[in-house]
Design an enzyme around this catalytic site. Structure first.
Site, PDB file in Angstrom:
ATOM      1  N   ASP A   2       0.819  -1.200   0.000  1.00  0.00           N
ATOM      2  CA  ASP A   2       0.000   0.000   0.000  1.00  0.00           C
ATOM      3  C   ASP A   2       0.862   1.264   0.000  1.00  0.00           C
ATOM      4  O   ASP A   2       1.976   1.252   0.525  1.00  0.00           O
ATOM      5  CB  ASP A   2      -0.904  -0.018   1.237  1.00  0.00           C
ATOM      6  CG  ASP A   2      -2.173   0.783   1.015  1.00  0.00           C
ATOM      7  OD1 ASP A   2      -2.355   1.315  -0.093  1.00  0.00           O
ATOM      8  OD2 ASP A   2      -2.981   0.873   1.959  1.00  0.00           O
ATOM      9  N   ASN A   4       1.270   3.353  -2.912  1.00  0.00           N
ATOM     10  CA  ASN A   4       1.783   3.766  -4.229  1.00  0.00           C
ATOM     11  C   ASN A   4       1.219   5.123  -4.654  1.00  0.00           C
ATOM     12  O   ASN A   4       1.943   5.972  -5.183  1.00  0.00           O
ATOM     13  CB  ASN A   4       1.414   2.733  -5.298  1.00  0.00           C
ATOM     14  CG  ASN A   4       2.057   1.389  -5.059  1.00  0.00           C
ATOM     15  OD1 ASN A   4       2.917   1.258  -4.214  1.00  0.00           O
ATOM     16  ND2 ASN A   4       1.624   0.386  -5.807  1.00  0.00           N
ATOM     17  N   HIS A  19       2.563   3.084  -8.902  1.00  0.00           N
ATOM     18  CA  HIS A  19       2.417   1.638  -9.131  1.00  0.00           C
ATOM     19  C   HIS A  19       3.635   1.081  -9.866  1.00  0.00           C
ATOM     20  O   HIS A  19       4.109  -0.010  -9.573  1.00  0.00           O
ATOM     21  CB  HIS A  19       1.138   1.347  -9.927  1.00  0.00           C
ATOM     22  CG  HIS A  19      -0.126   1.713  -9.205  1.00  0.00           C
ATOM     23  ND1 HIS A  19      -0.342   1.394  -7.891  1.00  0.00           N
ATOM     24  CD2 HIS A  19      -1.238   2.377  -9.614  1.00  0.00           C
ATOM     25  CE1 HIS A  19      -1.540   1.843  -7.514  1.00  0.00           C
ATOM     26  NE2 HIS A  19      -2.094   2.451  -8.540  1.00  0.00           N
ATOM     27  N   SER A  47      -6.903  -6.489  -5.316  1.00  0.00           N
ATOM     28  CA  SER A  47      -8.008  -7.076  -4.551  1.00  0.00           C
ATOM     29  C   SER A  47      -9.288  -7.077  -5.377  1.00  0.00           C
ATOM     30  O   SER A  47      -9.393  -6.376  -6.392  1.00  0.00           O
ATOM     31  CB  SER A  47      -8.231  -6.294  -3.250  1.00  0.00           C
ATOM     32  OG  SER A  47      -8.939  -5.097  -3.528  1.00  0.00           O
ATOM     33  N   GLU A  49     -11.802  -5.647  -4.582  1.00  0.00           N
ATOM     34  CA  GLU A  49     -12.371  -4.294  -4.447  1.00  0.00           C
ATOM     35  C   GLU A  49     -11.657  -3.295  -5.374  1.00  0.00           C
ATOM     36  O   GLU A  49     -12.194  -2.225  -5.658  1.00  0.00           O
ATOM     37  CB  GLU A  49     -12.242  -3.794  -2.998  1.00  0.00           C
ATOM     38  CG  GLU A  49     -13.197  -4.463  -2.018  1.00  0.00           C
ATOM     39  CD  GLU A  49     -12.807  -5.895  -1.646  1.00  0.00           C
ATOM     40  OE1 GLU A  49     -11.592  -6.195  -1.626  1.00  0.00           O
ATOM     41  OE2 GLU A  49     -13.713  -6.707  -1.391  1.00  0.00           O
ATOM     42  N   ARG A  53     -11.702   1.097  -8.836  1.00  0.00           N
ATOM     43  CA  ARG A  53     -10.871   2.272  -9.163  1.00  0.00           C
ATOM     44  C   ARG A  53     -11.181   2.763 -10.578  1.00  0.00           C
ATOM     45  O   ARG A  53     -11.739   2.023 -11.378  1.00  0.00           O
ATOM     46  CB  ARG A  53      -9.395   1.896  -9.037  1.00  0.00           C
ATOM     47  CG  ARG A  53      -9.051   1.562  -7.592  1.00  0.00           C
ATOM     48  CD  ARG A  53      -7.576   1.345  -7.394  1.00  0.00           C
ATOM     49  NE  ARG A  53      -7.309   1.114  -5.989  1.00  0.00           N
ATOM     50  CZ  ARG A  53      -6.153   1.368  -5.369  1.00  0.00           C
ATOM     51  NH1 ARG A  53      -5.150   1.851  -6.060  1.00  0.00           N
ATOM     52  NH2 ARG A  53      -6.008   1.136  -4.091  1.00  0.00           N
ATOM     53  N   LEU A 113      12.125 -19.876  -3.036  1.00  0.00           N
ATOM     54  CA  LEU A 113      11.099 -18.953  -2.538  1.00  0.00           C
ATOM     55  C   LEU A 113       9.823 -19.164  -3.346  1.00  0.00           C
ATOM     56  O   LEU A 113       9.860 -19.180  -4.570  1.00  0.00           O
ATOM     57  CB  LEU A 113      11.577 -17.498  -2.699  1.00  0.00           C
ATOM     58  CG  LEU A 113      10.557 -16.409  -2.331  1.00  0.00           C
ATOM     59  CD1 LEU A 113      10.379 -16.306  -0.811  1.00  0.00           C
ATOM     60  CD2 LEU A 113      10.974 -15.049  -2.895  1.00  0.00           C
ATOM     61  N   ARG A 170       2.437  -4.479   6.824  1.00  0.00           N
ATOM     62  CA  ARG A 170       1.492  -3.543   6.220  1.00  0.00           C
ATOM     63  C   ARG A 170       2.204  -2.215   6.034  1.00  0.00           C
ATOM     64  O   ARG A 170       2.652  -1.591   7.005  1.00  0.00           O
ATOM     65  CB  ARG A 170       0.269  -3.396   7.128  1.00  0.00           C
ATOM     66  CG  ARG A 170      -0.762  -2.398   6.661  1.00  0.00           C
ATOM     67  CD  ARG A 170      -1.873  -3.026   5.852  1.00  0.00           C
ATOM     68  NE  ARG A 170      -2.400  -2.065   4.900  1.00  0.00           N
ATOM     69  CZ  ARG A 170      -3.640  -2.076   4.422  1.00  0.00           C
ATOM     70  NH1 ARG A 170      -4.479  -3.023   4.786  1.00  0.00           N
ATOM     71  NH2 ARG A 170      -4.030  -1.184   3.550  1.00  0.00           N
ATOM     72  N   ARG A 176      -5.355  -1.870   9.140  1.00  0.00           N
ATOM     73  CA  ARG A 176      -6.455  -2.804   8.865  1.00  0.00           C
ATOM     74  C   ARG A 176      -5.952  -3.911   7.952  1.00  0.00           C
ATOM     75  O   ARG A 176      -4.897  -3.798   7.327  1.00  0.00           O
ATOM     76  CB  ARG A 176      -7.641  -2.069   8.233  1.00  0.00           C
ATOM     77  CG  ARG A 176      -7.285  -1.315   6.982  1.00  0.00           C
ATOM     78  CD  ARG A 176      -8.499  -0.688   6.283  1.00  0.00           C
ATOM     79  NE  ARG A 176      -8.037   0.170   5.183  1.00  0.00           N
ATOM     80  CZ  ARG A 176      -7.756   1.468   5.322  1.00  0.00           C
ATOM     81  NH1 ARG A 176      -7.945   2.080   6.467  1.00  0.00           N
ATOM     82  NH2 ARG A 176      -7.292   2.152   4.286  1.00  0.00           N
TER      83      ARG A 176
HETATM   84  C1  IPE Z   1      -1.120   0.212  -4.149  1.00  0.00           C
HETATM   85  O1  IPE Z   1      -1.268   1.350  -3.395  1.00  0.00           O
HETATM   86  C2  IPE Z   1      -2.180  -0.827  -3.991  1.00  0.00           C
HETATM   87  C3  IPE Z   1      -2.604  -1.493  -5.258  1.00  0.00           C
HETATM   88  C4  IPE Z   1      -3.860  -1.757  -5.513  1.00  0.00           C
HETATM   89  C5  IPE Z   1      -1.619  -1.897  -6.260  1.00  0.00           C
HETATM   90  P1  IPE Z   1      -2.502   2.335  -3.464  1.00  0.00           P
HETATM   91  O2  IPE Z   1      -2.869   2.594  -4.879  1.00  0.00           O
HETATM   92  O3  IPE Z   1      -3.615   1.821  -2.614  1.00  0.00           O
HETATM   93  O4  IPE Z   1      -1.866   3.653  -2.826  1.00  0.00           O
HETATM   94  P2  IPE Z   1      -2.564   4.739  -1.918  1.00  0.00           P
HETATM   95  O5  IPE Z   1      -3.283   4.033  -0.808  1.00  0.00           O
HETATM   96  O6  IPE Z   1      -3.492   5.507  -2.798  1.00  0.00           O
HETATM   97  O7  IPE Z   1      -1.427   5.564  -1.411  1.00  0.00           O
HETATM   98 MG    MG Z   2      -4.238   2.164  -0.685  1.00  0.00          MG
END
Ligand code: IPE
Ligand code: MG
Length: 232
Positions: A2, A4, A19, A47, A49, A53, A113, A170, A176
């Protein structure tokens, strides 16, 4: 992974730049995991969800994923990384799915890995899918309802045959779980860092592992107090 979007915003750049930098980060983090002896790394990449976007961000993420899969097989084979996925991957765009299947096949022989990408992953959907599969087996008379155990459920999740995570990292300070591995994380140690994912590298990974090393994991059990034990 999270942060990006925030990483890009801090620089006045479009979210996709964040990203992109996040994708660049995966290779050094994989290599650092191998150096630290980590055998399973699971990355929450997309995800169920995330489809909400804006369309251009979703298509940008899919293109990035497609490129990542095409470019990183050599790195994975060089480092002994076996790729797998969890999630409803059948719903990913065709070209991504094709690349994904090829990358999984091309790295299947590796054993240092296991890199698992959570793609179109949702923890509740995973449990729903497991329950459906178990219900089918019950209906066919292959399992009795009273024969369903915690192992039955674990064995029907996307993560069947994978150990539960020891550590959840996280990034970007969020407190969360966001529908990530709800069944599997029951006794996982949590490490929350303010560092945004594009800035998360080997040093931050080592810090998270060091933090993990300080934890006293009891899994709900207890050890006798040393003084009592000494005088008993
Ligand atoms: C990357 O971060 C999560 C992905 C879905 C790849 P975010 O895009 O959620 O970044 P923030 O939360 O807006 O900073
Ligand atoms: Mg995010």
């Amino acid at each position: 992974m999270d942060g990006n979007g925030r990483w890009a915003r801090e620089r006045g750049w479009p979210r996709l730049k964040g990203h992109e930098q996040g994708a660049v980060n995966v290779e050094p983090v994989c290599e650092a995991c191998i150096a630290e002896g980590v055998e399973y790394l699971t990355l929450y990449a997309f995800s169920t969800e995330n489809w909400k976007r804006p369309a251009h961000e979703v298509s940008g993420l899919m293109l990035l994923l497609e490129r990542f899969l095409a470019d990183k097989v050599a790195m994975m084979n060089r480092n002994g990384v076996r790729l797998r996925t969890i999630g409803r991957t059948a719903d990913l765009p065709g070209p991504v799915l094709k690349r994904l299947e090829r990358a999984i096949a091309d790295t299947a022989h590796n054993g240092r890995l296991t890199l698992t990408l959570a793609l179109n992953y949702g923890g509740r959907d995973e449990i729903v899918d497991a329950i459906r599969a178990i219900a089918r087996e019950v209906a066919e008379g292959r399992i009795m309802p009273d024969g369903i155990t915690s192992e039955t459920i674990s064995g029907h999740l996307y993560t069947a045959n994978m150990p539960d995570p020891d550590l959840l990292i996280r990034t970007s300070g969020e407190m969360r779980l966001s529908n990530f591995l709800p069944w599997q994380l029951t006794y996982t140690e949590l490490h929350v860092t303010q560092v945004l994912w594009p800035d998360f590298g080997p040093a931050e990974l080592r810090e998270a592992i060091a933090d993990f090393g300080t934890r006293d994991r009891r899994f709900g059990g207890a050890v006798e107090n040393p003084i009592t034990a000494a005088t008993a």
